[in-house]
Design an enzyme around this catalytic site. Structure first.
Site, PDB file in Angstrom:
ATOM      1  N   SER A 123      41.322  23.422 -40.681  1.00 55.96           N
ATOM      2  CA  SER A 123      40.885  22.385 -41.613  1.00 55.96           C
ATOM      3  C   SER A 123      41.883  22.178 -42.750  1.00 55.96           C
ATOM      4  O   SER A 123      42.234  23.124 -43.463  1.00 55.96           O
ATOM      5  CB  SER A 123      39.522  22.792 -42.200  1.00 55.96           C
ATOM      6  N   ASN A 124      42.307  20.944 -42.924  1.00 52.70           N
ATOM      7  CA  ASN A 124      43.166  20.609 -44.066  1.00 52.70           C
ATOM      8  C   ASN A 124      42.350  20.580 -45.355  1.00 52.70           C
ATOM      9  O   ASN A 124      42.869  20.878 -46.433  1.00 52.70           O
ATOM     10  CB  ASN A 124      43.823  19.241 -43.858  1.00 52.70           C
TER      11      ASN A 124
END
Ligand SMILES: *Cc1c(COP(=O)(O)O)cnc(C)c1O
Length: 336
Positions: free
Chosen positions: A83-84
């Site tokens: 996840s960014n």
């Protein structure tokens, strides 16, 4: 460029500054020439600055502002393994002096030894976050962890992608920033195209353009949902909630979501995407990622080739970031 004057609905909200704004708006001269269609531009939200950048940083300005105003000591958030949003939250918490708890779900069937240690996960840990993984089937495990963290009154929960009506305000500001930048550069913005998953980016842009009565088509490239209607409804609901929060009477425009570029599924690379990424790298020296921004890039190139834009259009590709995971996908590039 002249500084943006904050509208009244933003002036009184706590905002913890994180992003280096405005992000650049650049002409994609070589790619435009190669495709021989409309003028193509890129809005560099991969360069928001904090924690190596990306689109979640604008949302986190409002979310962390709220967390700090409420006396939070610990931020809890969610995402997929790479996840960014999790990585940008970890960096924001480091700067704000908050503990960061990342609850990451193994929802992507991609096997590479680096998937759970490299890319964003490496950075999450570098920023001092506590990282926990859950199997996709283990919803009880995740629920228990959340309940435990919630017991502490100083915990502040941020939804996946930071996409609630507070976080989406970050993209209302971005929409205003972009429209101003375009008119200062000397053209009328007609189209924005970007990767869309948790809906906050698209909803914020749609709300901004509706409120300002700007006729801009926002095309969300679905990179996450099996059913694109889920995304469409979410964007519409969220855009309405955001407009209400803004005290605006405006109605959001029809929501446009394209489902043709998701490939084999969320965060799974395909050949169309890796070759589009290669094209932008070789022509422009720019890097896009195979899970998000690369699929938006693929969509842009294909929509130009299909003749779906007018030659007089000015099309802006919003680069939402995600480059931090590209090494994890090295194998997909070798397969081409
Ligand atoms: C989260 C993310 C998106 C999608 O933004 P949403 O607001 O969640 O729709 C696009 N690109 C990248 C790189 C992201 O990390």
């Amino acid at each position: 460029m002249t500084p943006i004057e904050e509208p009244a609905y933003l002036r009184d909200l706590p905002r913890f500054p994180l992003a280096a704004l405005p992000t650049p708006l650049q002409l994609l001269e070589n790619l435009s020439r190669e495709l021989n269609g409309p003028r193509l531009w890129v809005k560099r939200d991969d360069l928001t600055g904090l924690g190596t950048g990306g689109n979640k940083t604008r949302k986190l300005e409002f979310l962390l502002g709220d967390a700090l105003a409420k006396g939070a000591k610990r931020v809890v958030t969610f995402g997929a393994v790479q996840s960014n949003h999790a990585r940008q939250t970890a960096a924001a918490c480091a700067l704000a002096g908050l503990t960061c708890e990342l609850l990451l779900t193994r929802q992507v069937d991609y096997s590479d030894p680096r998937y759970e240690v490299g890319g964003n996960v490496f950075l999450d840990r570098l920023f001092g976050a506590n990282v926990r993984f859950f199997d996709a089937a283990d919803s009880d495990g995740l629920k228990n962890a959340v309940n435990e963290l919630k017991e502490d009154e100083h915990s502040y929960l941020i939804p996946a992608g930071g996409s609630n009506d507070l976080g989406a305000l970050g993209y209302v500001r971005a929409g205003v920033e972009l429209a101003n930048q375009c008119s200062q550069t000397g053209f009328q913005l007609s189209h924005v195209i970007h990767a869309s998953s948790s809906a906050g980016t698209q909803a914020g842009l749609v709300a901004a353009f509706a409120d300002r009565e700007l006729d801009v088509d926002v095309l969300g490239v679905n990179v996450y949902h099996d059913d694109p209607n889920t995304l469409k409804e979410r964007v519409d609901d969220l855009a309405r909630a955001v407009l209400q929060r803004m005290g605006s009477q405006a109605e959001p425009a029809d929501i446009h979501v394209n489902h043709a570029y998701i490939g084999p599924g969320y965060a799974l690379p395909d050949e169309a995407t890796t070759s589009a990424i290669r094209m932008a790298a070789e022509l422009e020296g720019l890097v896009f990622d195979p899970a998000y921004s690369g699929k938006a890039l693929t969509a842009l190139i294909d929509q130009v080739n299909l003749g779906n834009f007018d030659e007089k259009d000015n099309v802006v590709l919003l680069h939402t970031g995600g480059v931090q995971s590209i090494n994890v996908y090295e194998g997909a590039f070798n397969k081409e």
